[in-house]
Design a protein around this motif. Structure first.
Motif, mmCIF file in Angstrom:
data_model
loop_
_atom_site.group_PDB
_atom_site.id
_atom_site.type_symbol
_atom_site.label_atom_id
_atom_site.label_comp_id
_atom_site.label_asym_id
_atom_site.label_seq_id
_atom_site.Cartn_x
_atom_site.Cartn_y
_atom_site.Cartn_z
ATOM 1 N N LEU A 255 -16.472 87.905 -6.613
ATOM 2 C CA LEU A 255 -16.687 87.508 -5.222
ATOM 3 C C LEU A 255 -17.934 86.636 -5.091
ATOM 4 O O LEU A 255 -17.935 85.631 -4.366
ATOM 5 C CB LEU A 255 -16.804 88.747 -4.333
ATOM 6 N N HIS A 300 -17.671 89.296 2.357
ATOM 7 C CA HIS A 300 -16.838 89.718 1.231
ATOM 8 C C HIS A 300 -16.885 91.221 0.972
ATOM 9 O O HIS A 300 -16.213 91.703 0.057
ATOM 10 C CB HIS A 300 -17.255 88.948 -0.020
ATOM 11 N N VAL A 406 -11.954 83.480 -0.680
ATOM 12 C CA VAL A 406 -13.401 83.381 -0.509
ATOM 13 C C VAL A 406 -13.838 81.935 -0.310
ATOM 14 O O VAL A 406 -15.013 81.596 -0.458
ATOM 15 C CB VAL A 406 -14.163 84.002 -1.695
#
Length: 444
Positions: A255, A300, A406
């Protein structure tokens, strides 16, 4: 290889743990003292059990609760509750309160090493090589006749002289660990986390596990293992599970880097582990930086939680993570304090700033519980790019689809995706449109 390990207890399929570090949670003193009166603080933890239930979790995984010199991992009496937490009656009351709410309880067993104040090691310091417990430790005595006050060199845990390593080839140590584990299982706990299991020979755990299961066949035995061949260790040690640090690292790292190829590789490895055992999965614990502090983009946090709760495993939520607590672990004296803070008397005293994260946990834990087959689900990647990952979770003839993004707004192919069950997405024509840094869990 040892004989085949028995399957994990059936109740584990439905357990989701709330992991607590008790000494920090109740604000206990940093050091224990032999003459300090008992402080009855475990009731402070009991006051949070309804919070655990409302969150949707079904088990309480406790950090060390036994008498120790400082942080709980330097045990001096495995059969006594740490006086900074309370006494046997206080722990019994906590166990009873958990049972009333249908919560399972996991204890933290430190059996690789003991504190220097443990009676078995004190006897060595006082009586020398002739001490009846000298064989409990890996000692190296100076040449010549022993004289009072002469201390041996000894193996310790990773260079920490206050943590005296046990000799796991000694039958009396096997007997002691079996006695301790059975004692607390008899009192009503449901299983054990075995601290620093990786530092102990698997053959030792196999002996202990077999003997404990003779009396408590439904006990859950999980070992702390960081690196290595997880499946081989579980089989050789005859445990039910080990900690899944590989997946933990891949979640936050992928992430942060915008590199879902790392998570894809970890999920493939994870599927291989599931062929042999169900790993203990987590985003945080008492030894690592909080997930909310570890991630470079707070948006995230949801993605990380989605992965935890839609992949196979026995998930644990570290107390406070459900309110996006921050805390950075540092490699120094007192460096764990930030991730082991005291908690207020009741959840009502928490800042409302954490409520959106709390509600997200409730939503995704609820989804997990409605799809209990996810406990052993296998994942298959359907779409992979640096900033997008789509995978399906499949088990017992059922299927969910998870889409993670993302980057900027994404339009990705998702064959067979159905209605949005959680998150935010538009589904049409075999494609899913996700907003920037968005995610969705879809019906299969």
């Amino acid at each position: 290889m040892t004989a085949a390990r028995a399957a994990e207890p059936g109740w584990v399929q439905d357990v989701l743990w709330w992991h607590v570090y008790p000494l920090g949670f109740v604000g206990a003193e940093r050091e224990g003292a032999p003459d300090r009166p008992v402080a009855h603080r475990l009731g402070h933890l009991s006051a949070w059990l309804d919070h655990v239930v409302e969150l949707g979790l079904s088990g309480l995984a406790l950090g060390p609760v036994f008498a120790s010199e400082t942080h709980g991992y330097d045990t001096i009496d495995h059969l006594r509750v740490d006086p900074r937490l309370g006494d046997d009656a206080d722990l019994d009351a906590l166990l009873a309160a958990c049972r009333e709410r249908g919560l399972r309880v996991l204890l933290d067993g430190v059996f690789n090493h003991v504190g220097r104040g443990h009676p078995a090691f004190r006897a060595v310091l006082e009586q020398g090589p002739s001490a009846p417990t000298a064989s409990w430790f890996r000692l190296r005595w100076p040449d010549g006749e022993w004289t009072p006050g002469t201390e041996p060199a000894y193996d310790d845990f990773e260079g920490h002289g206050a943590l005296v390593a046990l000799n796991h080839d000694e039958p009396a140590v096997v007997d002691h660990v079996v006695e301790v584990m059975n004692h607390w299982l008899d009192r009503g706990v449901d299983g054990w986390r075995l601290d620093a299991a990786y530092a102990v020979p698997a053959s030792f755990w196999a002996q202990v596990a077999d003997r404990v299961r003779e009396r408590h066949p439904d006990a859950y035995l999980m070992g702390e293992v960081i690196h290595g061949d997880y499946g081989r260790f579980v089989a050789d040690a005859r445990l039910d599970a080990v900690t899944q640090y590989e997946l933990w690292k891949a979640v936050w790292s992928s992430l942060n880097d915008g590199n879902f190829f790392e998570l894809d590789a970890a999920l493939n490895r994870h599927g291989g582990f599931l062929d042999d055992f169900v790993p203990y999965t987590f985003l945080g614990n008492h030894d690592v930086t909080r997930i909310a502090s570890r991630l470079t983009d707070e948006r995230h946090l949801a993605h990380a939680l989605v992965v935890l709760l839609t992949t196979g495993g026995t998930p644990a939520v570290y107390a406070g993570d459900e309110h996006a607590f921050r805390g950075v672990k540092e490699d120094r004296a007192g460096g764990d304090d930030a991730v082991r803070p005291p908690f207020p008397a009741t959840p009502a005293e928490l800042s409302p700033l954490g409520l959106p994260t709390y509600r997200l946990h409730q939503e995704l834990i609820g989804l997990r519980r409605r799809h209990r087959w996810l406990h052993t689900a296998r994942t298959t990647t359907l779409h992979l790019a640096n900033e997008q990952l789509v995978y399906e979770a499949v088990g017992e003839g059922q299927r969910l689809v998870v889409a993670l993004n993302v980057g900027d707004r994404a339009d990705v192919p998702v064959p067979g995706a159905g209605a949005v069950l959680a998150g935010d997405a538009e589904v049409a024509g075999g494609r899913v449109r996700l907003p920037a840094h968005g995610w969705a869990v879809l019906a299969g």
